[in-house]
Write a protein that holds these residues in place. Sequence first.
Motif, PDB file in Angstrom:
ATOM      1  N   ALA A  35       4.025 -12.793  -4.882  1.00 24.24           N
ATOM      2  CA  ALA A  35       4.117 -14.718  -5.851  1.00 24.24           C
ATOM      3  C   ALA A  35       3.333 -15.251  -4.817  1.00 24.24           C
ATOM      4  CB  ALA A  35       5.712 -14.890  -5.889  1.00 24.24           C
ATOM      5  N   PRO A  43      -0.649 -17.524  -4.017  1.00 28.14           N
ATOM      6  CA  PRO A  43      -1.304 -17.662  -5.335  1.00 28.14           C
ATOM      7  C   PRO A  43      -1.751 -17.440  -6.149  1.00 28.14           C
ATOM      8  CG  PRO A  43      -1.918 -19.301  -3.179  1.00 28.14           C
ATOM      9  CD  PRO A  43      -0.139 -18.416  -2.655  1.00 28.14           C
ATOM     10  N   SER A  59       9.899 -11.141  -0.627  1.00 29.79           N
ATOM     11  CA  SER A  59      11.047 -12.471   0.085  1.00 29.79           C
ATOM     12  C   SER A  59      11.560 -12.997  -1.020  1.00 29.79           C
ATOM     13  CB  SER A  59       9.434 -13.512   0.200  1.00 29.79           C
ATOM     14  OG  SER A  59       8.526 -12.735   1.282  1.00 29.79           O
ATOM     15  N   TRP A  89       2.545 -19.451   3.031  1.00 33.54           N
ATOM     16  CA  TRP A  89       2.313 -20.281   3.576  1.00 33.54           C
ATOM     17  C   TRP A  89       3.225 -21.042   4.153  1.00 33.54           C
ATOM     18  CZ3 TRP A  89      -2.159 -23.440   3.665  1.00 33.54           C
ATOM     19  CH2 TRP A  89      -3.107 -23.181   3.646  1.00 33.54           C
ATOM     20  N   HIS A 127       2.804 -19.738   7.759  1.00 34.01           N
ATOM     21  CA  HIS A 127       1.848 -20.479   8.883  1.00 34.01           C
ATOM     22  C   HIS A 127       2.231 -21.691   9.671  1.00 34.01           C
ATOM     23  CE1 HIS A 127      -0.793 -17.833   6.598  1.00 34.01           C
ATOM     24  NE2 HIS A 127      -1.154 -18.735   5.572  1.00 34.01           N
ATOM     25  N   TYR A 128       1.369 -22.155  11.049  1.00 31.30           N
ATOM     26  CA  TYR A 128       1.541 -22.885  11.327  1.00 31.30           C
ATOM     27  C   TYR A 128       2.273 -24.401  11.331  1.00 31.30           C
ATOM     28  CZ  TYR A 128      -3.660 -22.831  12.020  1.00 31.30           C
ATOM     29  OH  TYR A 128      -4.568 -22.666  11.904  1.00 31.30           O
ATOM     30  N   VAL A 156      12.259  -8.164  -4.700  1.00 33.00           N
ATOM     31  CA  VAL A 156      11.522  -6.685  -5.062  1.00 33.00           C
ATOM     32  C   VAL A 156      10.444  -6.409  -4.374  1.00 33.00           C
ATOM     33  CG1 VAL A 156      10.712  -5.383  -6.692  1.00 33.00           C
ATOM     34  CG2 VAL A 156      12.411  -7.980  -7.125  1.00 33.00           C
ATOM     35  N   VAL A 168       7.306  -3.698  -3.751  1.00 36.00           N
ATOM     36  CA  VAL A 168       7.149  -2.870  -4.574  1.00 36.00           C
ATOM     37  C   VAL A 168       6.381  -2.123  -3.456  1.00 36.00           C
ATOM     38  CG1 VAL A 168       5.063  -1.862  -5.623  1.00 36.00           C
ATOM     39  CG2 VAL A 168       6.619  -3.449  -6.145  1.00 36.00           C
ATOM     40  N   ASN A 174      -3.922 -11.538   4.148  1.00 34.72           N
ATOM     41  CA  ASN A 174      -3.128 -11.590   5.202  1.00 34.72           C
ATOM     42  C   ASN A 174      -2.088 -10.833   5.527  1.00 34.72           C
ATOM     43  OD1 ASN A 174      -5.727 -13.186   6.702  1.00 34.72           O
ATOM     44  ND2 ASN A 174      -5.173 -14.333   4.766  1.00 34.72           N
ATOM     45  N   LEU A 229      -0.034   1.422  -0.576  1.00 34.11           N
ATOM     46  CA  LEU A 229       1.304   0.604  -1.924  1.00 34.11           C
ATOM     47  C   LEU A 229       0.028   1.739  -2.759  1.00 34.11           C
ATOM     48  CD1 LEU A 229       2.857  -0.883  -2.933  1.00 34.11           C
ATOM     49  CD2 LEU A 229       0.844  -2.907  -2.978  1.00 34.11           C
ATOM     50  N   GLY A 234      -7.792 -10.999  -4.417  1.00 39.80           N
ATOM     51  CA  GLY A 234      -7.269 -11.958  -3.488  1.00 39.80           C
ATOM     52  C   GLY A 234      -8.325 -10.629  -2.088  1.00 39.80           C
TER      53      GLY A 234
HETATM   54  C1  LIG Z   1      -4.032 -19.599   7.957  1.00 35.26           C
HETATM   55  C2  LIG Z   1      -4.991 -19.643   6.746  1.00 35.26           C
HETATM   56  C3  LIG Z   1      -5.611 -20.600   6.533  1.00 35.26           C
HETATM   57  C4  LIG Z   1      -5.904 -20.838   5.399  1.00 35.26           C
HETATM   58  N1  LIG Z   1      -6.965 -21.679   4.770  1.00 35.26           N
HETATM   59  C5  LIG Z   1      -7.223 -21.108   3.120  1.00 35.26           C
HETATM   60  C6  LIG Z   1      -7.545 -22.299   2.739  1.00 35.26           C
HETATM   61  O1  LIG Z   1      -7.452 -23.874   3.085  1.00 35.26           O
HETATM   62  N2  LIG Z   1      -7.986 -22.716   1.417  1.00 35.26           N
HETATM   63  C7  LIG Z   1      -8.476 -21.025   0.814  1.00 35.26           C
HETATM   64  O2  LIG Z   1      -9.769 -20.959   0.353  1.00 35.26           O
HETATM   65  N3  LIG Z   1      -7.986 -19.697   1.786  1.00 35.26           N
HETATM   66  C8  LIG Z   1      -7.542 -20.171   2.837  1.00 35.26           C
HETATM   67  N4  LIG Z   1      -6.665 -19.106   3.594  1.00 35.26           N
HETATM   68  C9  LIG Z   1      -6.960 -18.113   2.733  1.00 35.26           C
HETATM   69  C10 LIG Z   1      -5.809 -17.754   0.645  1.00 35.26           C
HETATM   70  O3  LIG Z   1      -6.580 -18.783   0.589  1.00 35.26           O
HETATM   71  C11 LIG Z   1      -4.412 -17.451   1.358  1.00 35.26           C
HETATM   72  O4  LIG Z   1      -4.561 -15.974   2.254  1.00 35.26           O
HETATM   73  C12 LIG Z   1      -4.010 -17.503   0.246  1.00 35.26           C
HETATM   74  O5  LIG Z   1      -2.499 -17.403   0.308  1.00 35.26           O
HETATM   75  C13 LIG Z   1      -3.920 -16.249  -0.067  1.00 35.26           C
HETATM   76  O6  LIG Z   1      -3.207 -15.697  -1.688  1.00 35.26           O
HETATM   77  P1  LIG Z   1      -2.050 -14.497  -1.911  1.00 35.26           P
HETATM   78  O7  LIG Z   1      -1.404 -14.922  -3.179  1.00 35.26           O
HETATM   79  O8  LIG Z   1      -3.764 -13.417  -2.338  1.00 35.26           O
HETATM   80  O9  LIG Z   1      -1.875 -13.624  -0.768  1.00 35.26           O
HETATM   81  P2  LIG Z   1      -0.211 -14.681  -0.026  1.00 35.26           P
HETATM   82  O10 LIG Z   1      -0.782 -15.918  -0.046  1.00 35.26           O
HETATM   83  O11 LIG Z   1      -0.432 -13.500   1.029  1.00 35.26           O
HETATM   84  O12 LIG Z   1       0.895 -14.075  -1.226  1.00 35.26           O
HETATM   85  C14 LIG Z   1       0.946 -12.383  -1.108  1.00 35.26           C
HETATM   86  C15 LIG Z   1       2.662 -12.324  -1.738  1.00 35.26           C
HETATM   87  O13 LIG Z   1       2.372 -11.016  -1.324  1.00 35.26           O
HETATM   88  C16 LIG Z   1       3.712 -10.900  -1.517  1.00 35.26           C
HETATM   89  N5  LIG Z   1       4.233  -9.201  -0.785  1.00 35.26           N
HETATM   90  C17 LIG Z   1       3.530  -8.596  -0.091  1.00 35.26           C
HETATM   91  N6  LIG Z   1       3.548  -7.423  -0.215  1.00 35.26           N
HETATM   92  C18 LIG Z   1       4.298  -7.505  -0.982  1.00 35.26           C
HETATM   93  C19 LIG Z   1       4.768  -5.821  -1.813  1.00 35.26           C
HETATM   94  N7  LIG Z   1       4.320  -4.757  -1.057  1.00 35.26           N
HETATM   95  N8  LIG Z   1       6.042  -6.306  -2.455  1.00 35.26           N
HETATM   96  C20 LIG Z   1       5.857  -7.528  -2.836  1.00 35.26           C
HETATM   97  N9  LIG Z   1       5.538  -8.346  -3.157  1.00 35.26           N
HETATM   98  C21 LIG Z   1       4.859  -8.485  -1.467  1.00 35.26           C
HETATM   99  C22 LIG Z   1       4.555 -11.597   0.073  1.00 35.26           C
HETATM  100  O14 LIG Z   1       5.040 -11.576   0.618  1.00 35.26           O
HETATM  101  C23 LIG Z   1       3.227 -12.926  -0.003  1.00 35.26           C
HETATM  102  O15 LIG Z   1       4.481 -13.730  -0.852  1.00 35.26           O
HETATM  103  C24 LIG Z   1      -5.920 -19.184   4.630  1.00 35.26           C
HETATM  104  C25 LIG Z   1      -5.150 -18.510   4.859  1.00 35.26           C
HETATM  105  C26 LIG Z   1      -4.487 -18.525   5.956  1.00 35.26           C
HETATM  106  C27 LIG Z   1      -4.114 -17.232   6.391  1.00 35.26           C
END
Ligand SMILES: Cc1cc2nc3c(=O)[nH]c(=O)nc-3n(C[C@H](O)[C@H](O)[C@H](O)COP(=O)(O)OP(=O)(O)OC[C@H]3O[C@@H](n4cnc5c(N)ncnc54)[C@H](O)[C@@H]3O)c2cc1C
Length: 378
Positions: free
Chosen positions: A13, A15, A37, A44, A47-48, A99, A101, A133, A319, A350
Amino acid sequence: MTDDGVPVHIIGAGPGGLATAAALHERGISTVVLEKSPSVGASWRAHYDRLRLHTTRRWSALPGLPIPRSYGRWVSRDDFVRYLESYTEHHAIEVATGVEVDSVERDGTDWVLHANGGRRLTTPVAVVATGYNHTAHLPPWPGRDGFEGELLHASRYRNARPYAGKDVLVAGVGNTGAEIAADLAEGGAARVRLAVRTVPHIVRRSTLGWPAQANGILCRRLPTRIVDRLAARMAKLAVPDLSDRGLPRPETGLYTRARQGAIPVQDVGLIAAVRKGAVEPVAAVESFDGAKIQLADGSSAAPDVVIAATGYEQGLEDLVGGLGVLDDAGRPLVHGARTHPDAPGLHFIGYTNPLSGMLRELSLDAHRIAKSVAKVTA
Ligand SMILES: Cc1cc2nc3c(=O)[nH]c(=O)nc-3n(C[C@H](O)[C@H](O)[C@H](O)COP(=O)(O)OP(=O)(O)OC[C@H]3O[C@@H](n4cnc5c(N)ncnc54)[C@H](O)[C@@H]3O)c2cc1C
């Protein structure tokens, strides 16, 4: 609903997962998002403190809900988390928190998701959105475990307070390392060194109001060598030469590097800090020896703290590693609307890091996935 009445299961969950759920809802397809979580946007929240989006508010919004104008052009970490919470509510996204996976397995025409607590969830369509990440990567530096100072990965850094008065070495000059080094220098660290293996391209977040992200979007359809040339010219105009401070301009072009996976560093304080001498670029970390760190140019350092801004792994092997859908680097062979021929109904979102901004690409991919799922389940 998919045609057999089972919702699409989305893992994660962040973005990406939330955007996919919203795009599927728009097409009348119900979803359940599984999140390990306790709340949405877990990455997010961790993050710092001083983090702001590097991409503009407009080009960071997810499908179907703009980011409020009051959050400003460069949205803060906390406001982005607030946005993700209201996004979930606005689109009535069902999120099952807690939950996790552990593995995904094929069973006939279905996918079986094995989750904590012995849960076994069956669905014809699953979307993996666990994040680029996912797992902090700490290089296996020789002698690392015997380091007498403090060693932490950048994912554990929040702010400069614990490091006031300390000698800190930040290893790695991606966006995170660059910003943490600047934050430490502004936050009262006694000395800040930035260990650089490959000199980065540095770009201004915006020049005369024109965001770097706009260049990233425009450039995607141009040949690499033309973008490399334009970027070099732009860098000469907008970014001072920092060679005498240990950060020469890279020899490989910006877009060539981006295509190899190294996106440029957006300046949010690094240039000023390096010019002032508040951040000292040094050679890459090679190994640890007690309190000392050996650097690639033969010199050594003995900082109190090392912060490894050395990136992340996608952590997909456990996974889906057995399904033949990953490349040698552990990234999905296909993503977005396309599914692997051996894994129909299993989508990934992503796992690319484009110059145009990951959030923007997530939104586009979410629509593509929804369109493809709607076609298959119609
Ligand atoms: C410091 C930083 C700054 C960034 N700034 C930008 C920006 O300014 N603009 C931009 O476009 N992009 C930015 N990014 C890149 C990107 O947009 C983000 O990392 C974004 O959060 C990616 O979204 P996501 O949903 O793919 O992954 P994530 O936000 O990492 O979400 C993944 C989710 O999956 C959950 N999860 C993981 N494994 C499991 C599992 N096995 N079972 C159930 N849940 C699980 C996690 O808890 C998490 O909630 C940034 C990245 C970082 C690290």
